[in-house]
Design a protein around this motif. Structure first.
Motif, PDB file in Angstrom:
ATOM      1  N   LEU A 115      22.429  44.601 -59.080  1.00 49.26           N
ATOM      2  CA  LEU A 115      22.121  45.499 -60.196  1.00 49.26           C
ATOM      3  C   LEU A 115      23.342  45.673 -61.080  1.00 49.26           C
ATOM      4  N   GLY A 116      23.144  45.487 -62.393  1.00 47.42           N
ATOM      5  CA  GLY A 116      24.200  45.814 -63.344  1.00 47.42           C
ATOM      6  C   GLY A 116      24.168  47.301 -63.643  1.00 47.42           C
ATOM      7  N   HIS A 117      23.099  47.739 -64.311  1.00 44.18           N
ATOM      8  CA  HIS A 117      22.914  49.169 -64.572  1.00 44.18           C
ATOM      9  C   HIS A 117      21.459  49.463 -64.905  1.00 44.18           C
ATOM     10  N   MET A 118      21.120  50.729 -64.877  1.00 44.47           N
ATOM     11  CA  MET A 118      19.822  51.230 -65.316  1.00 44.47           C
ATOM     12  C   MET A 118      20.026  52.011 -66.609  1.00 44.47           C
ATOM     13  N   GLY A 119      19.162  51.781 -67.596  1.00 43.10           N
ATOM     14  CA  GLY A 119      19.260  52.466 -68.879  1.00 43.10           C
ATOM     15  C   GLY A 119      18.121  53.452 -69.057  1.00 43.10           C
ATOM     16  N   TRP A 120      18.459  54.722 -69.295  1.00 43.55           N
ATOM     17  CA  TRP A 120      17.468  55.782 -69.454  1.00 43.55           C
ATOM     18  C   TRP A 120      17.506  56.316 -70.873  1.00 43.55           C
ATOM     19  N   ARG A 121      16.327  56.599 -71.441  1.00 41.61           N
ATOM     20  CA  ARG A 121      16.291  57.213 -72.757  1.00 41.61           C
ATOM     21  C   ARG A 121      16.059  58.711 -72.624  1.00 41.61           C
ATOM     22  N   SER A 122      16.794  59.477 -73.394  1.00 39.70           N
ATOM     23  CA  SER A 122      16.621  60.930 -73.397  1.00 39.70           C
ATOM     24  C   SER A 122      15.447  61.302 -74.302  1.00 39.70           C
ATOM     25  N   PHE A 123      15.046  62.584 -74.247  1.00 43.76           N
ATOM     26  CA  PHE A 123      13.948  63.066 -75.077  1.00 43.76           C
ATOM     27  C   PHE A 123      14.395  63.413 -76.494  1.00 43.76           C
TER      28      PHE A 123
END
Length: 327
Positions: A69-77
């Motif tokens: 895994l490199g990274h996980m990208g999350w979007r904010s609201f």
């Protein structure tokens, strides 16, 4: 009953970066067999998306000598939600600071889990711009369904392995507002798995115990088909092209989802969903806990049992530690 006020600052899993020692073969797997498209190439990275992913990327394949895994990208609201979560994460001591942006998104706050899995959260995103010849007649679909492979529809979730599931779960709950929908408790005290979400889905992220005691390993990334028939269709494709199917098709009791697990050529595990399981709309949902008494049904509701390697193998691979854990 004490009701914990929910935090609605994280909107969704936006993308996953995955390492591969053979980028071309890994990209070919997702493009030619799963119908995903390449949206950009930058240095050692290739950015991809499924045909119902609205952003410019949902998967990035980056070269490393070992898979993982490199990274996980999350979007904010919202922009304000991004600032609130960055402040909360920074208070945990697990923040890594801000970056100005990357392919497909703007300013982002980078952080890690207690086990070292890398994450980032952002608000500004780049939406996919479809070529005229690939536009769908459905104005609510970003492009028409591809005609090659058995196309997956969208990114669904990610599953990580941790030396301490409870610490990882607690971090996502307290710092990011995730809710734990289901978990596994063994021996009355050891948390061996947790399924967490910020939406009515059962999970956008799952965490399972790494029996080797290692930190920061990757279990799988999952993509959603919707139509269960596509699991049988892609199974035929895999069988004729030498792609190893680890388990499935079958159905989990946990999440109630139809599944198939395969290995892409770079060595990472990929899950394909035949449906999305059940949805949770109850704001006072209580975590459903599985134990030794009912766990067999939790792992496999119907279908063949998963092999022992399902619980031991993660990337990067640690064959010595995994063999020791199996004894």
């Amino acid at each position: 009953m004490t009701y914990k006020e929910p935090i609605h600052d994280v909107a969704q899993l936006a993308h996953v970066e995955m390492y591969s020692p053979d980028v071309d073969a890994t990209v070919g797997f997702f493009r030619d067999l799963l119908g995903m498209s390449v949206t950009a190439r930058e240095g050692n990275s290739v950015h991809m998306r499924a045909y119902e992913d609205f952003y410019a990327r949902s998967l990035t394949i980056t070269y490393r000598d070992k898979p993982g895994l490199g990274h996980m990208g999350w979007r904010s609201f919202s922009p304000q939600a991004l600032e609130r979560r960055a402040k909360a994460i920074e208070a945990t001591g697990l923040g890594k600071g801000w970056i100005e942006g990357d392919f497909g998104h703007g300013r982002a706050y980078v952080f890690q889990t207690p086990d070292g899995h890398m994450n980032r959260i952002f608000w500004d995103v780049e939406y996919f711009q479809c070529a005229e010849e690939d536009l769908s007649c459905l104005i609510n679909r970003p492009q028409r369904r591809p005609l090659h492979g058995v196309p997956v529809r969208r990114l669904d979730h990610v599953n990580i392995m941790a030396s301490d599931v409870s610490a990882t779960r607690g971090f996502y709950e307290d710092a990011l507002g995730f809710r734990t929908r289901e978990n596994i408790i063994l021996g009355g005290e050891v948390e061996a798995g947790a399924w967490m979400s910020v939406s009515p889905q059962v999970h956008e992220i799952a965490c399972m115990l790494d029996r080797s005691g290692s930190k920061g390993r990757f279990h799988h990334v999952a993509f959603w088909y919707g139509a269960p028939q596509h699991l049988s269709d892609i199974g035929d494709v895999f069988a004729e092209r030498g792609i190893k199917v680890e388990a499935g098709p079958g159905k989990h009791g946990i999440s109630q989802a139809l599944f198939m697990y395969v290995y892409e050529p770079g060595g990472n595990r990929v899950e394909l969903f035949g449906d999305s399981g059940y949805l949770i709309h109850d704001p006072a949902w209580k975590t459903r806990t599985w134990t030794e008494e009912n766990l067999d049904r939790g792992i496999i509701f119907y279908g063949s049992p998963v092999p022992q390697e399902f619980f031991l193998y993660g990337t990067p691979d640690l064959p010595t530690a995994a063999a020791a854990a199996a004894e």
